[in-house]
Design a protein around this motif. Sequence first.
Motif, mmCIF file in Angstrom:
data_model
loop_
_atom_site.group_PDB
_atom_site.id
_atom_site.type_symbol
_atom_site.label_atom_id
_atom_site.label_comp_id
_atom_site.label_asym_id
_atom_site.label_seq_id
_atom_site.Cartn_x
_atom_site.Cartn_y
_atom_site.Cartn_z
ATOM 1 N N GLY A 250 4.266 -7.540 -9.047
ATOM 2 C CA GLY A 250 3.301 -7.805 -7.989
ATOM 3 C C GLY A 250 2.333 -8.902 -8.357
ATOM 4 N N PRO A 251 1.334 -9.108 -7.519
ATOM 5 C CA PRO A 251 0.936 -8.304 -6.364
ATOM 6 C C PRO A 251 1.949 -8.320 -5.205
ATOM 7 C CG PRO A 251 -0.856 -9.759 -7.040
ATOM 8 C CD PRO A 251 0.370 -10.176 -7.786
ATOM 9 N N VAL A 252 2.087 -7.165 -4.586
ATOM 10 C CA VAL A 252 2.913 -6.972 -3.409
ATOM 11 C C VAL A 252 1.967 -6.791 -2.227
ATOM 12 C CG1 VAL A 252 4.615 -5.475 -2.298
ATOM 13 C CG2 VAL A 252 4.753 -5.909 -4.765
ATOM 14 N N HIS A 253 2.229 -7.518 -1.143
ATOM 15 C CA HIS A 253 1.381 -7.489 0.056
ATOM 16 C C HIS A 253 1.875 -6.387 0.987
ATOM 17 C CE1 HIS A 253 -0.725 -8.747 3.626
ATOM 18 N NE2 HIS A 253 -1.255 -9.789 2.997
ATOM 19 N N HIS A 254 1.010 -5.424 1.289
ATOM 20 C CA HIS A 254 1.356 -4.305 2.170
ATOM 21 C C HIS A 254 0.596 -4.364 3.493
ATOM 22 C CE1 HIS A 254 3.659 -2.280 -0.954
ATOM 23 N NE2 HIS A 254 2.656 -2.443 -1.784
ATOM 24 N N GLY A 255 0.155 -5.528 3.897
ATOM 25 C CA GLY A 255 -0.534 -5.673 5.172
ATOM 26 C C GLY A 255 -2.020 -5.400 5.090
ATOM 27 N N VAL A 256 -2.399 -4.179 4.725
ATOM 28 C CA VAL A 256 -3.818 -3.822 4.634
ATOM 29 C C VAL A 256 -4.265 -3.596 3.187
ATOM 30 C CG1 VAL A 256 -4.064 -2.947 6.995
ATOM 31 C CG2 VAL A 256 -3.306 -1.396 5.171
ATOM 32 N N PHE A 257 -3.346 -3.754 2.237
ATOM 33 C CA PHE A 257 -3.717 -3.734 0.825
ATOM 34 C C PHE A 257 -2.666 -4.485 0.018
ATOM 35 C CE2 PHE A 257 -1.419 0.194 1.607
ATOM 36 C CZ PHE A 257 -0.563 0.335 0.533
ATOM 37 N N LYS A 258 -3.054 -4.906 -1.169
ATOM 38 C CA LYS A 258 -2.138 -5.535 -2.113
ATOM 39 C C LYS A 258 -2.078 -4.651 -3.348
ATOM 40 C CE LYS A 258 -2.607 -10.312 -0.651
ATOM 41 N NZ LYS A 258 -2.843 -11.712 -1.069
ATOM 42 N N SER A 259 -0.911 -4.632 -4.001
ATOM 43 C CA SER A 259 -0.709 -3.723 -5.125
ATOM 44 C C SER A 259 0.052 -4.382 -6.258
ATOM 45 C CB SER A 259 0.115 -2.511 -4.683
ATOM 46 O OG SER A 259 -0.532 -1.794 -3.673
ATOM 47 N N ILE A 260 -0.178 -3.850 -7.455
ATOM 48 C CA ILE A 260 0.660 -4.141 -8.607
ATOM 49 C C ILE A 260 1.232 -2.813 -9.099
ATOM 50 C CG2 ILE A 260 -0.542 -6.256 -9.272
ATOM 51 C CD1 ILE A 260 -1.938 -4.644 -11.522
ATOM 52 N N TYR A 261 2.383 -2.888 -9.784
ATOM 53 C CA TYR A 261 3.080 -1.686 -10.226
ATOM 54 C C TYR A 261 3.499 -1.813 -11.687
ATOM 55 C CZ TYR A 261 3.506 -0.957 -5.205
ATOM 56 O OH TYR A 261 3.237 -0.791 -3.866
ATOM 57 N N PRO B 6 -11.578 -3.111 9.433
ATOM 58 C CA PRO B 6 -11.773 -1.830 10.120
ATOM 59 C C PRO B 6 -10.913 -1.718 11.379
ATOM 60 C CG PRO B 6 -13.882 -2.722 9.413
ATOM 61 C CD PRO B 6 -12.847 -3.786 9.154
ATOM 62 N N GLU B 7 -10.724 -2.797 12.086
ATOM 63 C CA GLU B 7 -9.904 -2.783 13.294
ATOM 64 C C GLU B 7 -8.445 -2.472 12.965
ATOM 65 O OE1 GLU B 7 -11.944 -5.481 12.484
ATOM 66 O OE2 GLU B 7 -13.579 -4.792 13.778
ATOM 67 N N LEU C 276 -3.961 1.437 12.939
ATOM 68 C CA LEU C 276 -2.983 2.255 12.218
ATOM 69 C C LEU C 276 -3.205 3.742 12.462
ATOM 70 C CD1 LEU C 276 -2.816 0.292 8.861
ATOM 71 C CD2 LEU C 276 -1.011 0.468 10.601
ATOM 72 N N ASN C 277 -4.464 4.154 12.464
ATOM 73 C CA ASN C 277 -4.783 5.556 12.720
ATOM 74 C C ASN C 277 -4.354 5.968 14.121
ATOM 75 O OD1 ASN C 277 -7.089 7.523 13.925
ATOM 76 N ND2 ASN C 277 -6.526 8.071 11.832
ATOM 77 N N GLU C 278 -4.556 5.093 15.079
ATOM 78 C CA GLU C 278 -4.237 5.418 16.481
ATOM 79 C C GLU C 278 -2.739 5.609 16.715
ATOM 80 O OE1 GLU C 278 -6.135 2.206 18.583
ATOM 81 O OE2 GLU C 278 -8.096 3.207 18.539
ATOM 82 N N VAL C 279 -1.889 4.952 15.937
ATOM 83 C CA VAL C 279 -0.445 5.061 16.150
ATOM 84 C C VAL C 279 0.235 6.020 15.177
ATOM 85 C CG1 VAL C 279 -0.299 2.768 17.185
ATOM 86 C CG2 VAL C 279 0.138 3.047 14.722
ATOM 87 N N ALA C 280 -0.502 6.570 14.245
ATOM 88 C CA ALA C 280 0.098 7.393 13.188
ATOM 89 C C ALA C 280 0.890 8.579 13.739
ATOM 90 C CB ALA C 280 -0.972 7.868 12.204
#
Length: 176
Positions: free
Chosen positions: A113-124, A142-143, A148-152
């Motif tokens: 990584g970093p790997v892009h997950h849309g609302v966060f980036k991560s390393i593994y 926040p939007e 994401l919460n609304e469609v979960a």
Amino acid sequence: MIKIEKVHHVAYRCKDAKETVEWYKDKLNMDLVLAIAENEVPSTKAPDPYMHIFLDAGMGNVLAFFELPNSEEMGRDQNTPAWVQHLALKVADVDALVAAKESLQSKGVDVLGPVHHGVFKSIYFFDPSGHRLELAADIGTPEQYKQLNEVAHDMIEEWSQTKRAPKHAAWLHEHD
């Protein structure tokens, strides 16, 4: 009514308690805060010696491990891909994530990584017992989290019927 306040601790098995304490201190700056050792399991009364260590994961979060010397050698569920079962720890921002990657690599840790997950980036990366760890930095607005919460629930419902990825949040993967 049950109201969970927070996670008290998360516990995993480790191959060697001392090695685990030293690795987490050296690589992730997590201090040992507590150790409990018994020759009998308190809940079951089974004669099974163990060392139970607790590490400070920040802000009252605790990561714990058990060393079980009388049990068979540690393994993992061969039916679950290695990338699925992991522990994700939050860092302050993308700069902290990049700095963490550089620090880990300088200490000989193989990092993806970093790997892009849309609302966060991560390393593994993996700890000495083979547990996959993730460091994540939130980048969403926040939007975006609201969307994401609304469609979960709709996503879960569609998934339960089709076992195919719903498209409600496909925008997460449309990035640079």
